[in-house]
Write an enzyme that holds these catalytic residues in place. Structure first.
Site, PDB file in Angstrom:
ATOM      1  N   PHE A 152       0.729   2.137   7.222  1.00 49.83           N
ATOM      2  CA  PHE A 152       0.819   1.251   6.144  1.00 49.83           C
ATOM      3  C   PHE A 152       2.128   1.710   5.209  1.00 49.83           C
ATOM      4  O   PHE A 152       1.942   2.689   4.811  1.00 49.83           O
ATOM      5  CB  PHE A 152      -0.754   1.187   5.281  1.00 49.83           C
ATOM      6  CG  PHE A 152      -0.616   0.052   4.280  1.00 49.83           C
ATOM      7  CD1 PHE A 152      -0.752  -1.397   4.525  1.00 49.83           C
ATOM      8  CD2 PHE A 152      -0.016   0.483   2.843  1.00 49.83           C
ATOM      9  CE1 PHE A 152      -0.629  -2.197   3.591  1.00 49.83           C
ATOM     10  CE2 PHE A 152      -0.168  -0.514   1.998  1.00 49.83           C
ATOM     11  CZ  PHE A 152      -0.125  -1.922   2.375  1.00 49.83           C
ATOM     12  N   ASP A 244       6.264   9.107   4.091  1.00 48.50           N
ATOM     13  CA  ASP A 244       5.603   8.180   3.108  1.00 48.50           C
ATOM     14  C   ASP A 244       4.408   8.856   2.485  1.00 48.50           C
ATOM     15  O   ASP A 244       3.315   8.895   3.176  1.00 48.50           O
ATOM     16  CB  ASP A 244       5.260   6.812   3.779  1.00 48.50           C
ATOM     17  CG  ASP A 244       4.532   5.937   2.601  1.00 48.50           C
ATOM     18  OD1 ASP A 244       3.953   6.453   1.809  1.00 48.50           O
ATOM     19  OD2 ASP A 244       4.304   4.842   3.079  1.00 48.50           O
ATOM     20  N   LYS A 273       1.136   6.026  -5.837  1.00 48.28           N
ATOM     21  CA  LYS A 273      -0.147   5.919  -6.399  1.00 48.28           C
ATOM     22  C   LYS A 273      -0.617   6.956  -7.387  1.00 48.28           C
ATOM     23  O   LYS A 273      -0.660   6.560  -8.708  1.00 48.28           O
ATOM     24  CB  LYS A 273      -1.008   6.127  -5.279  1.00 48.28           C
ATOM     25  CG  LYS A 273      -1.110   4.841  -4.256  1.00 48.28           C
ATOM     26  CD  LYS A 273      -2.221   4.889  -3.238  1.00 48.28           C
ATOM     27  CE  LYS A 273      -2.443   3.495  -2.551  1.00 48.28           C
ATOM     28  NZ  LYS A 273      -1.613   3.119  -1.617  1.00 48.28           N
TER      29      LYS A 273
HETATM   30  C1  PLP Z   1      -0.746   2.111  -1.136  1.00 49.98           C
HETATM   31  C2  PLP Z   1       0.362   2.399  -0.060  1.00 49.98           C
HETATM   32  C3  PLP Z   1       1.647   1.870  -0.173  1.00 49.98           C
HETATM   33  C4  PLP Z   1       1.921   0.767  -0.892  1.00 49.98           C
HETATM   34  O1  PLP Z   1       1.902   1.161  -2.253  1.00 49.98           O
HETATM   35  P1  PLP Z   1       1.970  -0.105  -3.554  1.00 49.98           P
HETATM   36  O2  PLP Z   1       2.057   0.546  -4.863  1.00 49.98           O
HETATM   37  O3  PLP Z   1       0.430  -0.845  -3.116  1.00 49.98           O
HETATM   38  O4  PLP Z   1       3.012  -1.037  -3.023  1.00 49.98           O
HETATM   39  C5  PLP Z   1       2.737   2.448   0.701  1.00 49.98           C
HETATM   40  N1  PLP Z   1       2.261   3.495   1.524  1.00 49.98           N
HETATM   41  C6  PLP Z   1       1.029   4.098   1.757  1.00 49.98           C
HETATM   42  C7  PLP Z   1       0.802   5.227   2.457  1.00 49.98           C
HETATM   43  C8  PLP Z   1       0.053   3.609   0.809  1.00 49.98           C
HETATM   44  O5  PLP Z   1      -1.088   4.170   0.806  1.00 49.98           O
END
Ligand code: PLP
Length: 422
Positions: A152, A244, A273
Site C-alpha cells: 500500500f 515506504d 503518519k
Molecule cells: C497510510 C499509508 C500511505 C498513505 O498515506 P496517506 O497519508 O494516507 O496518503 C502510504 N504508504 C503506507 C505504507 C501507508 O501505511
C-alpha cells in the site's frame, strides 16, 4: 474500570447530539465508517458523542504517536500558532530547517523534502527516482519502478498504481505507466522481473519501492535475508531502493526507522503518519548520492510550514527524551505474548501473530467466515478500538506511550469480544 482523566477548562457533556444522516448528506461517501463519532481524547483513551469510553489501539491509524492531548504536542502547537503558522516556501522557514536537521542527524539520510501526507511523500519519491533515471542513470527513457504485491503506497494516481492491489485501482484507468509488481519477500521474483524488463536505455527497472513491513497488506514483516539480497541487487544493477516507512517509521517498529530492523539502508525513505503525531505532514528523505531534484522540480504550498514542523519536532524530541522506543519494544513484546496465547487458545479461529514493536497483527483462518471487521465491531462494543488490515488480519497500532496496564486491559477486552463471536 479506569477513571476518566481530569480535564481543565473543558465542560464535557455526557451526550452530544450527532446526526449521522445529516453528515452523510454532505460528506462524500468514500469511507466505510464505523457507526460512532469520536468527540474527545486523552492519552490512549477516546470518548464518543454518546459518552462511551474506548481504549484506542488504532491511534488514528498508526498516527497519534503520543496519543491524544499530549502536553508536549499541546505546548508546541499552541506556541507556534501564536507566533507564525504559514508563510510558504518562497522564504526560509527556521522550523523546517530544524526538523530536517533532526531527521538527517537521526537517520542514514542526507536531504529532506516536506509535504503533507504519505501518498505525497511517495509521489515525491517516484518523481525523484524518475528524475534520477533520466538525468543520472544512462538516461533511461522509460524507467520502471518495481513494487510488491499486497503493498500500500497511497491513493493518488501514481501511488495507487504503485500499490500492488487491484481493488484500489479498479475504476480509475488509465493508470500511469512505469510500474511492475512482484510478490513480497520473494527474491527470485525480483531477479526475474529485472531480467525480463531490461530493454537497455529504452526501458529498465530503476527503482524498487517497498515497505519494510507491509501494514495495510496484513502486517507482514520483511525477511532479513530478502532485504539483504534486495540491497545487493540494487547496488549491482544501479537501482534505487525506496523504503515506504509511512506506517512503520517514527518509532513504531521499536527502532526509529523500519530499515534499522532489517539492517539495510535504503537510498530514499518516505515518512508521514506518526511523524507529527496526528498533525498532517509527509516527508521524503534521500541520500546525497541520489538527490537529483533542482529548484523548480517539486513543491508543496503547505509542505514544511512552521506549524507542522514545530509539531513534528515536539513529537520527535519527546520520543528521544522520554525513552519511548524502549516502551515500544517492551509493550510490543507484552502484546505479542498475550496475542500468541489467544491464538493458541483458539486454533480454530487464528493462524498466527506477527509484528514489530507496536505494529502487530493476528491473522484469522482463511477457511472460516469470521472477518477482521467482525472482530473490530465486537471489540468496539466492548470498548476497544482496533483496525482491520485486510479482511483476515486484526491490527494493533496503539499510541507509542501505551502503558503495561493498558496493553493488558486491551487484551482482556479482546478476549471478551472473541468469546462472544466464537
Ligand atoms: C497510510 C499509508 C500511505 C498513505 O498515506 P496517506 O497519508 O494516507 O496518503 C502510504 N504508504 C503506507 C505504507 C501507508 O501505511
Amino acid at each position: 474500570m479506569v477513571q476518566s482523566p481530569p480535564i481543565d477548562n473543558l465542560t464535557i457533556s455526557q451526550k452530544t447530539e450527532f446526526d449521522r444522516d445529516r453528515f452523510d448528506q454532505s460528506v462524500m461517501p468514500t469511507y466505510g465508517r464505523f457507526p460512532i463519532a469520536i468527540e474527545r481524547g486523552e492519552g490512549c483513551r477516546l470518548w464518543d458523542t454518546e459518552g462511551k469510553e474506548y481504549l484506542d489501539f488504532v491511534a488514528g491509524i498508526a498516527t497519534c504517536t503520543l496519543g491524544h492531548a499530549h502536553p508536549a504536542l499541546i505546548a508546541a502547537v499552541s506556541e507556534q500558532i501564536k507566533k507564525l503558522h504559514h508563510v510558504s516556501n518562497l522564504y526560509y522557514i527556521p522550523e523546517q530547517g530544524q526538523l530536517a536537521e533532526w531527521l538527517v542527524n537521526n537517520s542514514c539520510m542526507d536531504k529532506v523534502f516536506f509535504c503533507n501526507s504519505g501518498a505525497e511523500a511517495n509521489e515525491a519519491a517516484i518523481k525523484l527516482v524518475r528524475k534520477y533515471a533520466h538525468t543520472v542513470l544512462d538516461k533511461v527513457e522509460q524507467p520502471i519502478i518495481l513494487t510488491a504485491k499486497a503493498s500500500f503506497h497511497g491513493r493518488t494516481l501514481a501511488t495507487v498504481t504503485a500499490t500492488g492491489q487491484e481493488k484500489y485501482q479498479k475504476g480509475f484507468t488509465p493508470l500511469p505507466t512505469g510500474f511492475a509488481y512482484v510478490p513480497y519477500n520473494d527474491i527470485t521474483a525480483v531477479e526475474n522481473a529485472i531480467a525480463d524488463l531490461d530493454e537497455g536505455t529504452l526501458s529498465r527497472v530503476v527503482g524498487i519501492m517497498i515497505e519494510p513491513l507491509q501494514g495495510e497488506g496484513g502486517v507482514r514483516p520483511g525477511d532479513l535475508e530478502y532485504f539483504l539480497k534486495l540491497r545487493k541487487i540494487c547496488d549491482e544493477n544501479n537501482i534505487l531502493l525506496v523504503f515506504d516507512e509511512v506506517q512503520v517509521g517514527v518509532g513504531r517498529s521499536g527502532k526509529l526507522w523500519g530499515y534499522e530492523k532489517l539492517g539495510v539502508e535504503p537510498d530514499i525513505l518516505t515518512s508521514a503518519k506518526g511523524l507529527a503525531g496526528g498533525i498532517p505532514i509527509g516527508a521524503m528523505l534521500c541520500k546525497d548520492s541520489c538527490a537529483a531534484f533542482e529548484p523548480g522540480n517539486h513543491a508543496s504550498t503547505f509542505g514544511g510550514n512552521p506549524f507542522v514542523c514545530a509539531s513534528a519536532l515536539a513529537v520527535l524530541q519527546t520520543i528521544e527524551t522520554e525513552g519511548i522506543l524502549h516502551n515500544v519494544q517492551a509493550r510490543g513484546e507484552q502484546l505479542r505474548v498475550r496475542l500468541r496465547a489467544i491464538a493458541k487458545k483458539y486454533p480454530s479461529l487464528f493462524t498466527e501473530v506477527r509484528g514489530w514493536g507496536l505494529i502487530n497483527g493476528i491473522e484469522l483462518r482463511a477457511d472460516i467466515d469470521l472477518t477482521s471487521i467482525n472482530l473490530v465491531k465486537a471489540a468496539m462494543e466492548e470498548g476497544l478500538l482496533l483496525a482491520p488490515a485486510g479482511t483476515k488480519v486484526l491490527r494493533f497500532v496503539p499510541p507509542l506511550i501505551v502503558s503495561t496496564a493498558e496493553v493488558d486491559e486491551a487484551v482482556n477486552i479482546l478476549e471478551r469480544a472473541i468469546a462472544k463471536v466464537a
